[in-house]
Design an enzyme around this catalytic site. Structure first.
Site, PDB file in Angstrom:
ATOM      1  N   LYS A  92      67.994  83.000 -39.623  1.00 36.21           N
ATOM      2  CA  LYS A  92      69.130  82.158 -39.235  1.00 36.21           C
ATOM      3  C   LYS A  92      70.476  82.884 -39.294  1.00 36.21           C
ATOM      4  O   LYS A  92      71.384  82.591 -38.535  1.00 36.21           O
ATOM      5  CB  LYS A  92      69.173  80.902 -40.104  1.00 36.21           C
ATOM      6  CG  LYS A  92      68.114  79.897 -39.700  1.00 36.21           C
ATOM      7  CD  LYS A  92      68.367  78.544 -40.324  1.00 36.21           C
ATOM      8  CE  LYS A  92      67.426  77.504 -39.767  1.00 36.21           C
ATOM      9  NZ  LYS A  92      66.046  77.658 -40.287  1.00 36.21           N
ATOM     10  N   GLU A 114      76.069  71.416 -39.105  1.00 37.76           N
ATOM     11  CA  GLU A 114      75.219  70.359 -39.662  1.00 37.76           C
ATOM     12  C   GLU A 114      73.969  71.038 -40.174  1.00 37.76           C
ATOM     13  O   GLU A 114      73.591  72.104 -39.706  1.00 37.76           O
ATOM     14  CB  GLU A 114      74.890  69.305 -38.615  1.00 37.76           C
ATOM     15  CG  GLU A 114      73.615  69.535 -37.815  1.00 37.76           C
ATOM     16  CD  GLU A 114      73.684  70.708 -36.858  1.00 37.76           C
ATOM     17  OE1 GLU A 114      74.757  70.899 -36.258  1.00 37.76           O
ATOM     18  OE2 GLU A 114      72.686  71.431 -36.721  1.00 37.76           O
ATOM     19  N   SER A 380      59.289  84.478 -39.879  1.00 42.39           N
ATOM     20  CA  SER A 380      60.679  83.988 -39.801  1.00 42.39           C
ATOM     21  C   SER A 380      61.382  83.849 -41.148  1.00 42.39           C
ATOM     22  O   SER A 380      62.595  83.992 -41.220  1.00 42.39           O
ATOM     23  CB  SER A 380      60.709  82.651 -39.059  1.00 42.39           C
ATOM     24  OG  SER A 380      59.899  81.697 -39.707  1.00 42.39           O
TER      25      SER A 380
HETATM   26  C1  PLP Z   1      64.959  77.000 -39.762  1.00 43.20           C
HETATM   27  C2  PLP Z   1      63.717  77.774 -39.808  1.00 43.20           C
HETATM   28  C3  PLP Z   1      62.757  77.702 -38.764  1.00 43.20           C
HETATM   29  C4  PLP Z   1      62.884  76.780 -37.599  1.00 43.20           C
HETATM   30  O1  PLP Z   1      63.999  76.965 -36.789  1.00 43.20           O
HETATM   31  P1  PLP Z   1      63.896  77.663 -35.359  1.00 43.20           P
HETATM   32  O2  PLP Z   1      65.233  77.411 -34.744  1.00 43.20           O
HETATM   33  O3  PLP Z   1      62.785  76.976 -34.611  1.00 43.20           O
HETATM   34  O4  PLP Z   1      63.602  79.082 -35.588  1.00 43.20           O
HETATM   35  C5  PLP Z   1      61.640  78.517 -38.848  1.00 43.20           C
HETATM   36  N1  PLP Z   1      61.433  79.325 -39.902  1.00 43.20           N
HETATM   37  C6  PLP Z   1      62.311  79.405 -40.918  1.00 43.20           C
HETATM   38  C7  PLP Z   1      62.018  80.326 -42.058  1.00 43.20           C
HETATM   39  C8  PLP Z   1      63.483  78.636 -40.911  1.00 43.20           C
HETATM   40  O5  PLP Z   1      64.342  78.719 -41.946  1.00 43.20           O
END
Ligand code: PLP
Length: 398
Positions: A92, A114, A380
């Site tokens: 993020k 938000e 992610s």
């Molecule tokens: C917020 C988040 C997501 C989901 O958000 P996307 O906009 O779909 O990427 C996925 N994995 C993690 C670790 C997150 O913090």
């Protein structure tokens, strides 16, 4: 200009999805951003500052790790793109770093955002501290209760967390409050949206800021496998930003199978899921036309997933187009499968993944990848934030 997967039309359309459906009073803010984002991002000084922060602050490039024990188990060649090693623990921050530089160049001094689970709020508060900008994060009162550590992280970082007290007191209500704030403060305030959602130009802006993920993947794959192109790229989808970043530089490469993984919660048709590509129909949410979960009256269906980051009733317009055009394959994974994948990745690779990420890992079972195929999974985020959930389900997964 002919739209492509990488470039929506001037009005922000990917096929029938996208656009900017906003109250008239928001028009000047969104229009200012629309007119300037591409030229600002193309400035060499912007690029230099962005690249430098990605390197020295975020910790990029993130490694591409060959997961040998997972590979042996699934009889294919699996690489993990380590976004979990980014500062603040997930992808993020790639977006918030870029947007704060954009805000500065637009002459803004105040940032609003938000947040649902709090991850985007923390990534925003982080870059505001870095840049010495005022930061206000709207969060549903219920979410504040559920995600206390993130509320305190944001406060520690100097942000003001404002509770959204209306409606279901969750993400949707926090979004409404943020929009209200932006309408009242159009001159000095920039609104940092956290995924590839919202009115044009946000989906394109956020996709471009996350595209660094696939840019690095191509270089790293060339080094490690002799080809820039893998056979599969797999990523989980909440709003779709980590997937958009992981797919971006492969979108126009038809030999690369793009796999988007959604949260099926207790089961796609259980009434408790967030599998938008299966259950969604076209409609307008958060300022863009996309696929969303709604009833016959157009009322948004409450989404559910064990993972707070995937529990969103829509997907970004690029992903709606990728689903509609079948450029990407969509898979949905239930809570229980995701929990199993958490344990598997932890034990086989020594990496505890976030619950969101575990959905992407759990899709390995269904890919159909062969022994010579190269599979890249976008890792992610890291699992530390989900430890409480892992403790709660310890009997099931350990
Ligand atoms: C917020 C988040 C997501 C989901 O958000 P996307 O906009 O779909 O990427 C996925 N994995 C993690 C670790 C997150 O913090």
């Amino acid at each position: 200009m002919k739209p492509t997967y990488q470039q929506p039309t001037e009005r922000g359309y990917y096929g029938q999805f996208g656009g900017a459906f906003i109250p008239e009073m928001l028009y000047p803010n969104v229009e200012e951003l629309r007119q300037q984002y591409l030229s600002i991002m193309a400035e060499p000084e912007f690029q230099q500052e962005y690249q430098q922060l990605l390197r020295d602050y975020v910790g990029r490039p993130t490694p591409l790790f060959e997961a040998k024990r997972l590979s042996a188990k699934y009889n294919t060649r699996i690489y993990l793109k380590r976004e979990d090693l980014c500062h603040t623990g997930a992808h993020k921050v790639n977006n918030t770093v870029g947007q704060i530089l954009l805000a500065k160049r637009l002459g803004k001094t105040r940032i609003i955002a938000e947040t649902g689970a709090g991850q985007h709020g923390v990534a925003t508060a982080t870059v505001c501290a870095l840049m010495g900008m005022e930061c206000i994060v709207y969060m549903g009162e219920i979410d504040m209760e559920r995600q206390k550590p993130n509320v305190y992280r944001m406060r520690l970082l100097g942000a003001e967390v404002r509770a959204a007290m209306s409606g279901s007191r969750t993400l949707k209500d926090a979004t409404n409050e943020a929009i209200r704030d932006w309408i009242s403060n159009p001159v000095d305030t920039h609104y940092i949206i956290g995924s590839v959602v919202g009115p044009h130009p946000y989906p394109d802006l956020v996709a471009r800021l996350q595209a660094v993920i696939s840019e690095e993947m191509r270089k790293q794959l060339l080094e490690k496998t002799g080809s820039e192109l893998p056979n599969y790229v797999v990523a989980c989808v909440g709003g779709g930003s980590n997937a958009a970043g992981a797919f971006y530089h492969f979108l126009e490469e038809p030999s690369v199978q793009l796999v988007a993984v959604e949260a099926a919660g207790h089961g796609v048709h259980s009434g408790h899921s967030a599998a938008t590509s299966v259950l969604g129909t076209p409609g307008v949410i958060h300022g863009s036309r996309t696929l969303l979960m709604q009833d016959e009256d157009g009322q948004i269906t409450e989404p559910y997933s064990i993972s707070a980051g995937l529990d969103y009733p829509g997907i970004g317009p690029l992903h709606a187009f990728l689903a509609d055009s079948k450029r990407a394959r969509f898979i949905s994974i239930e809570d229980e499968q995701a929990l199993k994948a958490v344990a598997e990745c932890s034990r086989l690779e020594g990496i505890i993944p976030a619950l969101e990420t575990a959905h992407a890992l759990a899709a390995l079972d269904q890919l159909g990848a062969g022994p010579d195929d190269v599979v890249v999974i976008n890792l992610s985020g890291r699992g530390d934030k989900d430890l409480e959930t892992y403790i709660k389900y310890a009997d099931a997964i350990m």
